[in-house]
Design an enzyme around this catalytic site. Structure first.
Site, mmCIF file in Angstrom:
data_model
loop_
_atom_site.group_PDB
_atom_site.id
_atom_site.type_symbol
_atom_site.label_atom_id
_atom_site.label_comp_id
_atom_site.label_asym_id
_atom_site.label_seq_id
_atom_site.Cartn_x
_atom_site.Cartn_y
_atom_site.Cartn_z
ATOM 1 N N TRP A 1 0.828 -1.207 0.000
ATOM 2 C CA TRP A 1 0.000 0.000 0.000
ATOM 3 C C TRP A 1 0.857 1.250 0.000
ATOM 4 O O TRP A 1 0.540 2.235 -0.664
ATOM 5 C CB TRP A 1 -0.976 -0.016 1.177
ATOM 6 C CG TRP A 1 -1.961 -1.146 1.088
ATOM 7 C CD1 TRP A 1 -2.068 -2.202 1.935
ATOM 8 C CD2 TRP A 1 -2.956 -1.340 0.069
ATOM 9 N NE1 TRP A 1 -3.072 -3.043 1.514
ATOM 10 C CE2 TRP A 1 -3.635 -2.546 0.384
ATOM 11 C CE3 TRP A 1 -3.348 -0.625 -1.070
ATOM 12 C CZ2 TRP A 1 -4.678 -3.051 -0.398
ATOM 13 C CZ3 TRP A 1 -4.392 -1.127 -1.846
ATOM 14 C CH2 TRP A 1 -5.033 -2.320 -1.513
ATOM 15 N N ASP B 1 -1.693 6.807 6.272
ATOM 16 C CA ASP B 1 -2.731 5.868 5.853
ATOM 17 C C ASP B 1 -2.969 4.949 7.055
ATOM 18 O O ASP B 1 -2.103 4.156 7.415
ATOM 19 C CB ASP B 1 -2.230 5.073 4.633
ATOM 20 C CG ASP B 1 -3.199 3.961 4.209
ATOM 21 O OD1 ASP B 1 -4.255 3.791 4.857
ATOM 22 O OD2 ASP B 1 -2.887 3.264 3.214
ATOM 23 N N LYS C 1 -12.120 -1.893 6.832
ATOM 24 C CA LYS C 1 -11.347 -2.831 7.649
ATOM 25 C C LYS C 1 -11.815 -2.810 9.101
ATOM 26 O O LYS C 1 -11.928 -3.835 9.724
ATOM 27 C CB LYS C 1 -9.850 -2.479 7.605
ATOM 28 C CG LYS C 1 -9.291 -2.224 6.210
ATOM 29 C CD LYS C 1 -8.692 -3.466 5.571
ATOM 30 C CE LYS C 1 -8.528 -3.364 4.069
ATOM 31 N NZ LYS C 1 -7.653 -2.322 3.587
#
Ligand SMILES: *Cc1c(COP(=O)(O)O)cnc(C)c1O
Length: 355
Positions: free
Chosen positions: A99, A166, A190
């Site tokens: 990511w 993030d 999530k």
């Protein structure tokens, strides 16, 4: 048979949040209309957004001068919105996995990107240490939890430049010193809500510094000014976020979430270490409390598929590891139960005894 959901995302949410959202989809606040059929500007919906925003601020102790935004597009769109809004000449990124790399790729479209450190050479099994961040960058970007590789930055770093994170896969799992960050973002699927919602916490006076035209929808100021109501926000996921936030609050807030995360992770990592068949993939000090990754030991590799089949037959769902790590990944976000983790451990012990 009882199912234990270890999916990495979308993933297990508090049952109460699912149940309440389902009820409201059938009949929103006794109005006879579905939550899915009302205007986002309906007077009944405004309190939902207001309460969700104020709970985000309360639970994370967000200081004055920050805005909470509920957007669409996922964390992946933030990979581009962050440099659009904050990158003037160059930005620094800590490369801790897939990511982080995707975030860097987007930033390169807007200016120079400096990789302050990377754990790529070790297969991203750790969080790089001992690096320094240049003082002339516009910001440093970090990924606090590496969902795929199972590593996590356990404390908020101290840097002299703007810090942007993030936090897709560990937000609300621990207290965060928001004042250290100028922007925190995460896809909500999530740890917070049904898929389709992105949470952004942004420092208001950090905006408007990048000297470029920003398309309206990609400019954070648009959403700050309109209270996330510039266009239609994801109404149903926002409602589910509200119910998750209420659940976090009534269960003791992020301090309690952290204690529970430590307990779950401790049970599972202890078994991974004890069991002759398995070992963990992440370096101990950087292990994630959220995504617990493990593989078969040397000599037992051919038992990978049989273990997956056995675990599945015991009700485990979603424990297959990401293809870039292999093996297994048990995702243990806020709503994960100790009971589920114990059921997985029991399964690991039984499989060891039978092999
Ligand atoms: C899942 C994930 C993303 C991608 O999120 P989308 O909402 O699907 O764009 C980004 N970063 C991290 C750390 C993730 O876990």
């Amino acid at each position: 048979m009882k199912k234990y959901n270890f999916n990495a995302g979308p993933s297990k949410l508090p049952h109460k949040a699912i149940e309440k959202t389902a009820q409201q989809i059938l009949d929103f606040n006794g109005s006879g209309l579905s939550l899915a059929e009302i205007s986002h500007r309906a007077k009944d919906f405004k309190p939902v957004v207001d309460e969700a925003m104020s709970l985000v601020k309360e639970l994370l102790d967000v200081p004055d001068g920050y805005s909470v935004l509920f957007l669409g597009g996922g964390a992946s769109l933030e990979f581009c919105m962050v440099p659009y809004n904050f990158l003037i000449k160059k930005a620094a990124y800590l490369n801790t996995g897939t990511w982080a790399k995707k975030a860097m790729k987007e930033a390169k479209l807007f200016g120079e990107v400096i990789e302050v450190a990377s754990s790529a050479a070790e297969g991203y099994n750790n969080i790089p240490k001992g690096w320094t961040c240049p003082s002339d960058v516009d910001y440093l970007h970090i990924t606090t939890n590496n969902t795929i590789f199972g590593t996590e930055i356990h404390s908020d770093p101290n840097v002299s430049v703007r810090l942007i994170a993030d936090m897709s896969s560990d937000i609300f799992s621990r207290p965060v010193d928001v004042s250290k960050y100028d922007c925190i973002y995460g896809g909500a699927q999530k740890n917070l809500a049904m898929a389709g919602l992105t949470l952004v916490i942004v420092k208001d006076d950090a905006l408007g510094k990048a000297p470029r035209q920003i398309p309206t929808m990609l400019d954070y100021r648009t959403h700050v000014e309109k209270g996330s109501m510039f266009n239609t926000p994801p109404v149903v996921p926002i409602y589910s976020a509200l119910e998750t936030l209420r659940w976090i609050k009534s269960n003791g807030g992020v301090e309690t979430m952290e204690k529970k995360a430590c307990k779950r992770a401790d049970i599972l990592y202890s078994e991974i270490e004890r069991n002759k068949l398995f070992h963990g993939t992440a370096r101990e000090e950087d292990r994630s409390l959220m995504n617990i990754c493990f593989v078969m030991n040397e000599g037992y590799k051919d038992l990978e598929k049989p273990f997956l089949d056995y675990a599945t037959s015991c009700g485990m769902v979603g424990i297959k590891g990401h293809r870039s790590v292999g093996g297994f990944r048990a995702s243990c976000y806020n709503a994960q139960t100790i009971e589920a983790v114990q059921a997985l451990v029991k399964c690991m012990k039984e499989f060891e005894a039978n092999n």
